[in-house]
Design a protein around this motif. Sequence first.
Motif, PDB file in Angstrom:
ATOM      1  N   ALA A  88      23.683 145.924  66.367  1.00 40.03           N
ATOM      2  CA  ALA A  88      22.984 146.031  65.078  1.00 40.03           C
ATOM      3  C   ALA A  88      23.310 144.837  64.175  1.00 40.03           C
ATOM      4  O   ALA A  88      22.434 144.298  63.501  1.00 40.03           O
ATOM      5  CB  ALA A  88      23.356 147.331  64.385  1.00 40.03           C
ATOM      6  N   LYS A 123      19.996 145.578  59.155  1.00 40.40           N
ATOM      7  CA  LYS A 123      19.185 144.374  59.424  1.00 40.40           C
ATOM      8  C   LYS A 123      18.923 143.573  58.148  1.00 40.40           C
ATOM      9  O   LYS A 123      18.798 142.346  58.186  1.00 40.40           O
ATOM     10  CB  LYS A 123      17.868 144.762  60.106  1.00 40.40           C
ATOM     11  N   GLU A 148      19.907 151.486  60.777  1.00 41.03           N
ATOM     12  CA  GLU A 148      19.747 150.187  61.435  1.00 41.03           C
ATOM     13  C   GLU A 148      18.950 149.237  60.533  1.00 41.03           C
ATOM     14  O   GLU A 148      19.272 148.052  60.443  1.00 41.03           O
ATOM     15  CB  GLU A 148      19.043 150.378  62.788  1.00 41.03           C
ATOM     16  N   TYR A 200      27.744 154.427  59.636  1.00 43.15           N
ATOM     17  CA  TYR A 200      26.528 153.922  60.286  1.00 43.15           C
ATOM     18  C   TYR A 200      25.873 155.070  61.056  1.00 43.15           C
ATOM     19  O   TYR A 200      26.567 155.917  61.624  1.00 43.15           O
ATOM     20  CB  TYR A 200      26.879 152.775  61.254  1.00 43.15           C
ATOM     21  N   GLU A 232      27.017 149.530  69.777  1.00 40.51           N
ATOM     22  CA  GLU A 232      25.915 149.675  68.819  1.00 40.51           C
ATOM     23  C   GLU A 232      26.127 148.813  67.582  1.00 40.51           C
ATOM     24  O   GLU A 232      25.197 148.184  67.081  1.00 40.51           O
ATOM     25  CB  GLU A 232      25.815 151.132  68.359  1.00 40.51           C
TER      26      GLU A 232
END
Length: 285
Positions: free
Chosen positions: A180, A95, A91, A75, A176
């Motif tokens: 995310a 999503k 990101e 990531y 994070e």
Amino acid sequence: MHSVMKQLLAVCMFAAAGFSARAQKAEYKWNELPVRGLLMSAPAKQDVGVFCDFVRNALPKEGVNTLAIRIEYGYQYKSHPEVAEKNALSESDVKQIVKAAKEAKIRLIPTMNLMAHQSEGSDMGPLLKAYPHFDESPDYGPPVPWKSGGMFDFYSKSICPRQPDLLKVFFPMMDELVEAFEADALHVGLDEVWVIGYEKCPRCGGGDKSEIFAEYVNKLHAHLEQKGVQMWMWSDRLIDGKTTGLLAWQASMNDTHRAIDRISKDIIITDWKYESAPLPRDTLR
Ligand SMILES: [Zn+2]
């Protein structure tokens, strides 16, 4: 256990359970279990679309309601870009997966490896490349040549759980991923920790390995708990490999199993096996 093997195992276990459900019908009520999960590797960036189609279309048909995705260093961490692998998911990639999972009513659980598996074969992983001083055994294992005489000789690098700067790197990464993935749980890995309490480590050498392991587990758990996030981890370090006969991968042969009495009971322990796990299967009947 090799990462690809573990992924295949998860898929096989799921398929086997489905077959069993059809064979036993009334006895085995797979679809009534609260967690009907699958573990998968994260897709390559170019495969995110196909992956989302799979989540939307295939998983609900199979009754899957939970999908753990192995992210690890795959990531584009904003807090620590130095540990992100090449071709790591962005990101916006994540999503897309989150959207697909919501549509399919599937709970997403990002998965990390926060102790062992910091090297594979002779290749160092990105964390220890960026932070070599996090290594529990700098003089043992790659990149320094090591003996390869047998299965118990060397497996994979581990971090030192008592290194004072370690969690300054891991905590923001954990936060994070949770954000995310809009996740309410994080799988922190912790499987196959072979190097722990290494005798030459100035912080851990000579220590009780179950205590060292439990102390670290509880630190990770406390961080997640104060953010309202459930912690998941693998089971193998908490199982005595000698008395069960499960040996060094599926269980612990390095005296970490007593940690089970010292860690929070709020942690979800995820069991994995090369083959069947007879005791849990019996409890499902
Ligand atoms: Zn140490």
